[in-house]
Design a protein around this motif. Structure first.
Motif, mmCIF file in Angstrom:
data_model
loop_
_atom_site.group_PDB
_atom_site.id
_atom_site.type_symbol
_atom_site.label_atom_id
_atom_site.label_comp_id
_atom_site.label_asym_id
_atom_site.label_seq_id
_atom_site.Cartn_x
_atom_site.Cartn_y
_atom_site.Cartn_z
ATOM 1 N N ASN A 1 0.822 -1.214 0.000
ATOM 2 C CA ASN A 1 0.000 0.000 0.000
ATOM 3 C C ASN A 1 0.852 1.258 0.000
ATOM 4 O O ASN A 1 0.411 2.307 -0.457
ATOM 5 N N LYS A 2 2.071 1.133 0.527
ATOM 6 C CA LYS A 2 2.914 2.324 0.682
ATOM 7 C C LYS A 2 4.037 2.397 -0.346
ATOM 8 O O LYS A 2 5.025 3.093 -0.128
ATOM 9 N N LEU A 3 3.907 1.662 -1.454
ATOM 10 C CA LEU A 3 4.956 1.681 -2.482
ATOM 11 C C LEU A 3 5.292 3.110 -2.886
ATOM 12 O O LEU A 3 4.401 3.898 -3.178
ATOM 13 N N LYS A 4 6.589 3.390 -2.934
ATOM 14 C CA LYS A 4 7.024 4.702 -3.395
ATOM 15 C C LYS A 4 6.552 4.891 -4.840
ATOM 16 O O LYS A 4 6.768 4.017 -5.681
ATOM 17 N N ASN A 5 5.885 5.993 -5.118
ATOM 18 C CA ASN A 5 5.332 6.293 -6.445
ATOM 19 C C ASN A 5 4.258 5.285 -6.871
ATOM 20 O O ASN A 5 3.871 5.233 -8.029
ATOM 21 N N GLY A 6 3.811 4.445 -5.938
ATOM 22 C CA GLY A 6 2.732 3.512 -6.260
ATOM 23 C C GLY A 6 3.112 2.394 -7.204
ATOM 24 O O GLY A 6 2.253 1.785 -7.829
ATOM 25 N N LYS A 7 4.395 2.107 -7.332
ATOM 26 C CA LYS A 7 4.800 1.019 -8.230
ATOM 27 C C LYS A 7 6.181 0.509 -7.847
ATOM 28 O O LYS A 7 6.935 1.191 -7.143
ATOM 29 N N ALA A 8 6.490 -0.694 -8.303
ATOM 30 C CA ALA A 8 7.812 -1.267 -8.033
ATOM 31 C C ALA A 8 8.078 -2.401 -9.015
ATOM 32 O O ALA A 8 7.158 -2.919 -9.647
ATOM 33 N N VAL A 9 9.348 -2.750 -9.152
ATOM 34 C CA VAL A 9 9.752 -3.924 -9.916
ATOM 35 C C VAL A 9 10.235 -4.964 -8.914
ATOM 36 O O VAL A 9 11.004 -4.644 -8.006
ATOM 37 N N LEU A 10 9.735 -6.184 -9.042
ATOM 38 C CA LEU A 10 10.057 -7.240 -8.086
ATOM 39 C C LEU A 10 10.869 -8.338 -8.771
ATOM 40 O O LEU A 10 10.581 -8.723 -9.910
ATOM 41 N N THR A 11 11.872 -8.844 -8.092
ATOM 42 C CA THR A 11 12.668 -9.957 -8.605
ATOM 43 C C THR A 11 12.077 -11.262 -8.085
ATOM 44 O O THR A 11 11.755 -11.373 -6.905
ATOM 45 N N THR A 12 11.918 -12.231 -8.985
ATOM 46 C CA THR A 12 11.311 -13.502 -8.570
ATOM 47 C C THR A 12 12.333 -14.647 -8.560
ATOM 48 O O THR A 12 13.446 -14.525 -9.074
ATOM 49 N N LEU A 13 11.887 -15.752 -8.010
ATOM 50 C CA LEU A 13 12.692 -16.972 -7.982
ATOM 51 C C LEU A 13 13.040 -17.434 -9.396
ATOM 52 O O LEU A 13 14.081 -18.056 -9.610
#
Ligand SMILES: *[C@@H]1O[C@H](CO)[C@@H](O)[C@H](O)[C@H]1NC(C)=O
Ligand SMILES: *[C@@H]1O[C@H](CO)[C@@H](O)[C@H](O)[C@H]1NC(C)=O
Length: 274
Positions: free
Chosen positions: A98-110
């Motif tokens: 809910n608190k993501l900076k700028n409302g977005k992020a890139v996530l690294t997966t397995l």
């Protein structure tokens, strides 16, 4: 200290060390939620459950029964790849999302850690849409961005978080149905394990580029504070920067707790030998 207390203290010290080696068991955690039974057995069948258990800081994006959809019809090898794309190598609970900076992020997966992901297949984009919902999708161009966060299932802060999403995340080409592109200089699995943040920071696909991305609707969003880029200048690197901070602090915390565990075990051993 009485003589007879020593063996007990030694056993306690050894148990302390052993218990810090395996922080959780995803299979046991999900067994308490039968509505995720199909997803849980698929995690075991493909060996992804064991890979999750070897991690210390993960988020599992889980699908409830009846929602595996096209995953059901894939070969086991493809199922494994798709499921590993549902395991994020960082801790995200609903609060953090809910608190993501700028409302977005890139996530690294397995899947990125496997070293077999092509292009951006090993990464996910997550963003807040105009309705204030949190949406996941593969960062690979041409992938659907429509897996909506539904609820938190369970968690062991800040080691493992299990979140429920509405539909499978399928990276374009993950089932081999495209002409293979030359792989990017993929980090070795050990490199990735040591620093998932670096991978995220290197990802050029930070910007959310799809038709569903909120733009002019921001002003009318029921949650203006959470709308991506609301009023503030955004740089594509911000999401990666934000992501880069988190694993470091998480690693620091687990490093401290490991040090404390070892220190208390040593103290007990010293006490036992007095
Ligand atoms: C999280 O993982 C660390 C490192 O293995 C461990 O020391 C700690 O006990 C775990 N925390 C929980 C709540 O399981
Ligand atoms: C996790 O629990 C399952 C089910 O009880 C068990 O088969 C498996 O061996 C456990 N894994 C670990 C790493 O303890």
């Amino acid at each position: 200290m009485s003589h007879s207390a020593r063996p007990m203290i030694l056993i306690a010290a050894v148990l302390l060390i052993i218990s810090s080696a395996s922080a959780f068991n995803i299979t046991l955690m999900l067994e308490k939620y039968p509505e995720f039974g199909e997803f849980n057995s698929l995690l075991s069948k493909t060996g992804i459950a064991a890979e999750i258990n070897r991690r210390r800081t993960v988020t599992v994006l889980a699908l409830s029964n009846g929602r595996l959809g096209e995953i059901n019809s894939k070969t086991e090898d493809v199922q494994k790849r798709i499921l590993s794309n549902h395991v994020v190598l960082d801790y995200y609970d609903t609060n953090k999302l809910n608190k993501l900076k700028n409302g977005k992020a890139v996530l690294t997966t397995l899947y990125q850690a496997s070293g077999t992901a092509d292009d951006q297949q090993g990464f996910l984009n997550v963003f807040h849409n105009a309705e204030g919902h949190i949406i996941f999708g593969s960062a690979q161009r041409g992938s659907q961005m429509n897996s909506q966060l539904e609820s938190a299932v369970t968690a062991q802060p800040y080691n493992i978080s299990i979140l429920s999403i509405s539909s499978p995340i399928i990276a374009n080409g993950i089932d081999g149905n495209w002409s293979p592109m030359p792989p990017m200089a993929a980090p070795s699995p050990s490199d990735t394990a040591a620093s998932p943040a670096d991978d995220a920071a290197e990802s050029p696909e930070v910007t959310v580029t799809n038709a569903d991305a909120p733009t002019s609707d921001d002003a009318t969003s029921p949650n203006p504070a959470e709308a991506p880029g609301a009023g503030s200048p955004t740089s594509p690197d911000d999401a990666a920067d934000a992501d880069a901070d988190a694993p470091n602090s998480a690693a620091a915390v687990s490093g401290v707790s490991l040090a404390l565990t070892l220190a208390s075990a040593l103290a007990l051993l010293v006490a036992a030998s007095l």
